[in-house]
Design a protein around this motif. Structure first.
Motif, PDB file in Angstrom:
ATOM      1  N   ASP A   1      94.288  32.303  18.362  1.00  0.00           N
ATOM      2  CA  ASP A   1      94.228  32.618  16.642  1.00  0.00           C
ATOM      3  C   ASP A   1      94.495  33.764  16.182  1.00  0.00           C
ATOM      4  O   ASP A   1      95.184  33.107  14.833  1.00  0.00           O
ATOM      5  CB  ASP A   1      92.217  32.636  16.856  1.00  0.00           C
ATOM      6  CG  ASP A   1      91.650  31.799  17.020  1.00  0.00           C
ATOM      7  OD1 ASP A   1      92.689  30.252  17.070  1.00  0.00           O
ATOM      8  OD2 ASP A   1      90.452  31.253  17.093  1.00  0.00           O
TER       9      ASP A   1
ATOM     10  N   PHE B   1      94.351  28.629   9.584  1.00  0.00           N
ATOM     11  CA  PHE B   1      93.305  27.935  10.272  1.00  0.00           C
ATOM     12  C   PHE B   1      93.286  26.005   9.243  1.00  0.00           C
ATOM     13  O   PHE B   1      93.737  26.542   8.141  1.00  0.00           O
ATOM     14  CB  PHE B   1      92.377  28.057  10.202  1.00  0.00           C
ATOM     15  CG  PHE B   1      91.693  29.383  10.829  1.00  0.00           C
ATOM     16  CD1 PHE B   1      92.788  29.522  12.034  1.00  0.00           C
ATOM     17  CD2 PHE B   1      91.158  30.488  10.818  1.00  0.00           C
ATOM     18  CE1 PHE B   1      93.025  30.546  12.821  1.00  0.00           C
ATOM     19  CE2 PHE B   1      91.133  31.340  12.110  1.00  0.00           C
ATOM     20  CZ  PHE B   1      91.725  31.430  12.953  1.00  0.00           C
TER      21      PHE B   1
ATOM     22  N   SER C   1      90.712  26.295  14.088  1.00  0.00           N
ATOM     23  CA  SER C   1      91.372  27.042  14.808  1.00  0.00           C
ATOM     24  C   SER C   1      92.495  26.251  15.740  1.00  0.00           C
ATOM     25  O   SER C   1      91.988  26.087  16.603  1.00  0.00           O
ATOM     26  CB  SER C   1      90.822  28.681  14.772  1.00  0.00           C
ATOM     27  OG  SER C   1      90.059  28.711  16.343  1.00  0.00           O
TER      28      SER C   1
ATOM     29  N   TRP D   1      93.770  22.105  15.370  1.00  0.00           N
ATOM     30  CA  TRP D   1      94.372  22.604  14.632  1.00  0.00           C
ATOM     31  C   TRP D   1      95.556  21.684  14.553  1.00  0.00           C
ATOM     32  O   TRP D   1      95.799  21.528  12.934  1.00  0.00           O
ATOM     33  CB  TRP D   1      95.308  24.114  15.199  1.00  0.00           C
ATOM     34  CG  TRP D   1      95.307  24.757  13.954  1.00  0.00           C
ATOM     35  CD1 TRP D   1      94.747  25.674  13.264  1.00  0.00           C
ATOM     36  CD2 TRP D   1      96.680  25.200  14.057  1.00  0.00           C
ATOM     37  NE1 TRP D   1      95.544  25.973  12.396  1.00  0.00           N
ATOM     38  CE2 TRP D   1      97.627  25.787  12.937  1.00  0.00           C
ATOM     39  CE3 TRP D   1      97.898  24.966  14.604  1.00  0.00           C
ATOM     40  CZ2 TRP D   1      98.885  25.919  12.524  1.00  0.00           C
ATOM     41  CZ3 TRP D   1      98.998  24.889  14.128  1.00  0.00           C
ATOM     42  CH2 TRP D   1      99.604  25.600  13.215  1.00  0.00           C
TER      43      TRP D   1
END
Ligand code: SF4
Ligand code: ZN
Length: 419
Positions: A187, A193, A211, A223
């Motif tokens: 992350d 995100f 994320s 993601w």
């Protein structure tokens, strides 16, 4: 936008108006998947000359061939080709099955990937519904909604066990490959995100934030998938979210995410944490692959997957849990998540992470054994797998606690989960 029967050649009415409609017991003609049989969905890209646009084939018995209340296994294999098509778009098209099949009046779709569940009502059958209509809908709507990236769509529906098993095996290899594309990302690596609001028609306030280390709770969108979806459809359900200022690094809360979620939930949800199930967890919709719940006497947590229908130590079965929290609320003490997320680096890390896990259904545990071993080792507990109880040990906190004590489970010596 309302699509009518004249545009999509099926005998039933069709459109978003039917999306939230349920098919209940007395009206049920036939069901596929949902823990009763195997039901699997897969989209694969093909070469232009490999497939025939509009070809829809059913291999095996139809819903008209079985008795009312019966079941069938189901494989939905969608092949798409086009000059702009990329393998990255496969998961996005595949996830459309959920709302598109739900758009058919009298037909209900739940779940995704290899845990799909399709229920067909007697009403749909009286109108003349057959399984081929699923393919007709997917072909027509893929063209309508994704015409910019694809030119050809061919759908094969399988209802013979061995064909479904073969497709499922192939599909699981694809899912694994897709999941692992985010494996090495963290992350912290990204400033952006992605949101997913695809499920708002069922859970109006629900906003998934995806994320790199938290895949969508349905397990079907990670993601990378959200990023690709945004590229295809910049005004669609997957929007970039600038993380912005970090409010709480341990629980995983960002200013930019809160602002986005507040707006996208029309004020219903003001903030949530990515990495905690105890304190203001992310919202949950009914699609989640698993639901985690606190087990206070064990100072740990459990998680249960949709495919396990038995009792669990939190006192609720999966279906009950999903009914209680699947409406799009943030429910402290519970959180919906994907199977893959269990072994991702940030999984409830604000609450102690995977080392808090004291109970899982045996089938889920076995399914992700390799990954539990790897993650356990990373967290300094290489024997974690053997310390996690399952239904063979017990289905109440009292039954599993002696096992955890005997194994020396790390959760027992961690700081109190609540307090
Ligand atoms: Fe999107 Fe979340 Fe629904 Fe999956 S569960 S389709 S990530 S909103
Ligand atoms: Zn959902």
């Amino acid at each position: 936008l309302k699509v009518t029967v004249s545009e999509i050649n099926i005998p039933c009415s069709f459109g978003p108006a039917f999306e939230g409609e349920r098919v209940r017991g007395a009206d049920l003609l036939c069901q596929m998947g949902g823990g009763k049989t195997q039901a699997t969905e897969l989209v694969k890209m093909a070469e232009m000359n490999e497939i025939e646009d509009g070809k829809v084939e059913l291999i095996g018995p139809d819903v008209t061939d079985i008795e009312a209340g019966g079941t069938l296994p189901l494989g939905i294999f969608m092949q798409v080709a086009g000059r702009e098509m990329q393998p990255d778009f496969e998961p996005i098209l595949e996830r459309q099955c959920h709302h598109l099949i739900n758009y058919i009046q009298g037909v209900m779709h739940i779940g995704q990937r290899d845990i799909a569940w399709v229920r067909v009502s007697k009403g749909a059958m009286e109108k003349g519904f057959t399984l081929k209509d699923l393919g007709v809908v997917l072909h027509a709507k893929f063209h309508q909604d994704f015409g910019a990236i694809l030119d050809k769509v061919q759908v094969t529906l399988y209802t013979n066990q061995e064909d479904v098993d073969k497709l499922t095996k192939k599909a699981r290899a694809e899912y694994k490959f897709r999941d692992e594309r985010v494996e090495k990302m963290t992350d912290e690596d990204v400033e952006t995100f992605y949101s997913c609001t695809l499920c708002q028609s069922f859970a109006p306030n629900h906003v998934c934030s995806v994320s790199p280390e938290r895949t969508g709770l349905c397990g079907a969108y990670n993601w990378m998938d959200c990023k690709a979806s945004y590229e295809i459809n910049p005004t669609g359900p997957n929007q970039p979210i600038e993380k912005g200022e970090c409010i709480d690094p341990k629980l995983g809360q960002w200013k930019g995410v809160n602002e986005f979620v507040q707006k996208a939930s029309r004020g219903a949800v003001t903030h949530y944490n990515f990495y905690s199930m105890v304190i203001d967890p992310m919202t949950t919709c009914g699609c989640c692959e698993c639901i985690a719940a606190m087990l206070p006497s064990c100072n740990g947590v459990m998680t249960v997957s949709r495919d396990y229908t038995g009792e669990t130590p939190c006192g609720m079965k999966f279906t009950t849990l999903a009914g209680v929290m699947g409406g799009g609320a943030s429910s402290p003490g519970f959180v919906g998540h994907s199977k893959f997320n269990i072994t991702q680096g940030k999984f409830i890390i604000g609450d102690g992470g995977l080392l808090r896990m004291v109970w899982m259904p045996k089938m889920l545990k076995e399914e992700i054994k390799e990954r539990i071993d790897k993650r356990g080792k990373e967290m300094g507990c290489p024997d974690l797998y053997d310390m996690i109880a399952d239904e063979s040990v017990g289905i109440t906190e009292e039954e599993i606690l002696p096992f955890l004590q005997e194994k020396g489970h790390p959760a027992l010596t961690m700081e109190p989960l609540v307090g």
